[in-house]
Design an enzyme around this catalytic site. Sequence first.
Site, PDB file in Angstrom:
ATOM      1  N   THR A  89       0.796  -1.234   0.000  1.00  0.00           N
ATOM      2  CA  THR A  89       0.000   0.000   0.000  1.00  0.00           C
ATOM      3  C   THR A  89       0.833   1.291   0.000  1.00  0.00           C
ATOM      4  OG1 THR A  89      -1.918  -1.026   0.983  1.00  0.00           O
ATOM      5  CG2 THR A  89      -1.671   1.320   1.371  1.00  0.00           C
ATOM      6  N   ASN A 110       5.560  -0.815   3.585  1.00  0.00           N
ATOM      7  CA  ASN A 110       4.712  -0.121   4.560  1.00  0.00           C
ATOM      8  C   ASN A 110       5.565   0.159   5.796  1.00  0.00           C
ATOM      9  OD1 ASN A 110       2.388  -0.171   2.983  1.00  0.00           O
ATOM     10  ND2 ASN A 110       1.760  -2.171   3.765  1.00  0.00           N
ATOM     11  N   LYS A 171      -6.969   4.856   5.603  1.00  0.00           N
ATOM     12  CA  LYS A 171      -5.585   4.613   6.036  1.00  0.00           C
ATOM     13  C   LYS A 171      -4.786   5.901   5.981  1.00  0.00           C
ATOM     14  CE  LYS A 171      -5.184  -0.090   4.167  1.00  0.00           C
ATOM     15  NZ  LYS A 171      -4.428  -0.967   3.256  1.00  0.00           N
ATOM     16  N   ASP A 362      -3.506   0.352  -5.626  1.00  0.00           N
ATOM     17  CA  ASP A 362      -2.144   0.420  -5.063  1.00  0.00           C
ATOM     18  C   ASP A 362      -1.417  -0.917  -5.176  1.00  0.00           C
ATOM     19  OD1 ASP A 362      -3.865  -0.752  -3.281  1.00  0.00           O
ATOM     20  OD2 ASP A 362      -2.968   0.165  -1.509  1.00  0.00           O
ATOM     21  N   HIS A 363      -2.161  -1.965  -5.552  1.00  0.00           N
ATOM     22  CA  HIS A 363      -1.627  -3.321  -5.769  1.00  0.00           C
ATOM     23  C   HIS A 363      -2.827  -4.224  -6.014  1.00  0.00           C
ATOM     24  CE1 HIS A 363      -3.114  -4.253  -1.755  1.00  0.00           C
ATOM     25  NE2 HIS A 363      -2.454  -3.197  -1.292  1.00  0.00           N
TER      26      HIS A 363
END
Length: 555
Positions: A89, A110, A171, A362-363
């Site tokens: 992320t 991360n 987040k 983001d993935h």
Amino acid sequence: MKNIVSLIVVLFMFSSCGAQNTTTDTKIETSVLESNDRPKLVVGIVVDQMRYDYLTRFESKFGDGGFNRMINEGFNCKNNHFNYVPTYTGPGHASVYTGTTPKIHGIIGNNWYDKETKGMVYCAGDDDAQSVGTEDKAGKMSPHRMQTTTFADENRLFTQGQGKTIGISLKDRGAILPAGHTANAAYWFHGRDEGRWISSSHYMTELPEWVLNFNASTHAESYLKEWNTLYDISTYTESGVDENTFEGGFKGKEKATFPYDLKALSKDNRGYDILKATPYGNSLTADFAMAAIEAEGLGQDQITDVLAVSFSATDYVGHNFGVNSKEVQDTYLRLDKDLERLFEYLDTTVGKGEYTVFLTADHGAIDVPSYLSSLKVPAGYVNNKDRKAIFNAFLEATYGTDSIVENISNDQIFLDRNKVKELGLKLSDVQDAIAMEQLSYLNVSKVYTGTTMGSTGFYGGIEDLLQNGFNQKRSGDVILVNDTSFISYGKTGSTHGSGLNYDTHVPLLFFGKGIKHGETFNKTVIPDIAPTISALLGISFPNGATGQPLGFVID
Ligand SMILES: [Zn+2]
């Protein structure tokens, strides 16, 4: 005769330049910023853990106003990939907005092992920042570890600070990294018993009135309700059976099956945090984004503003229930409704055709390996405990100590370089020996050393992806690649991080002002997004950008 013509031309040139310099200077400067060619607002949407095939798998169940509106009116890049490892992320959000990869922007995970402080650091963590809107340390965040600018930063520089930037996500890292260093604000959701949107002293000293009002309202609480499927569950033919052995579920409920009583379950699942793992986390994000557009007047003049919205609930749902679950399908059908709501709101407040939106992820995510192996697809789980035991025995036997290794994280091994020196060893020799040892372990498919990554240029294949994710200052000494579809994770739910198609292939949709209608199977990569938006706005590319503007999407 010829000379006279030349003289007239020269005189004319001088006189026209003179006219510009004396009479219309101010007008020209304002018109540069207030150009009608630019969108009033750029809305960047990142859907956390969205695989490309969610667009096609659920297409017939989506309405016309959300994902399908973007496809039907805009440009669909169908072969869009991450071009680096690891697909997490933090790196994902940074790469979308900076137009480059961890090699350059420095967000290598991360969390990662920091060689200087000899401890783990968090991509958006900042001990020097103070929480705003909570007493909790959840607000001690900033983008200081990201070493390059985002296109939102470049827009701030270009517009002399007149174009606003706001980042919003459940987040913190999903809000902070996209918005960049110069953002007016980034807001993220603090769950637990608070259930409110917070920020940090990097942006402000206190929350603005409209955020306080939003937090004081019953918005978050209203979503602590029953989560059942949007449509009759029997019509969800694009996902697996609801009850199976591949899903995690919530504490306090025996089976991971609909319906979920979120109010009752919230007690055992960190209070308001339970919303993050339901589609209502995304609805709450959309509500807050619309409140921001209104209160901050985004897109209300000709100077382009940037709103970076990340829908993070999809990631929590994916981790909990897995790629093939009914819960994931329901979450995307509901996100489609939230997008429709957001686009309709933008039509009314900013104006149809006056704003530009891009949507990506983001993935991606892997299908639950235990599910894949039940279907005889080679897949499984890495046994880290066994690996570590054999590895420590190897280090003791070879170097007389296992303390030569400082840390193992994110599939990288960090060596104690002082220890290497102390033992009179050459760093590259130790890296090579450890690489060869690791390669002999079960489910380790490839191994590379930091020395190789820093001394050889790769232009294709997994080596290229690893190199794009490799930051000489921050990354480790030995890099491992596991077998395809083998992950280090629990037996239920999905995760991500690899350079394989299930993690790299994600949607890329553009629509709105300045965007052509069309689609392509030509390969595009995540770092192309920021230069494309920069080109659309006529502003500088982010300072570390390595991607190329996708000229074919621009009208
Ligand atoms: Zn995730």
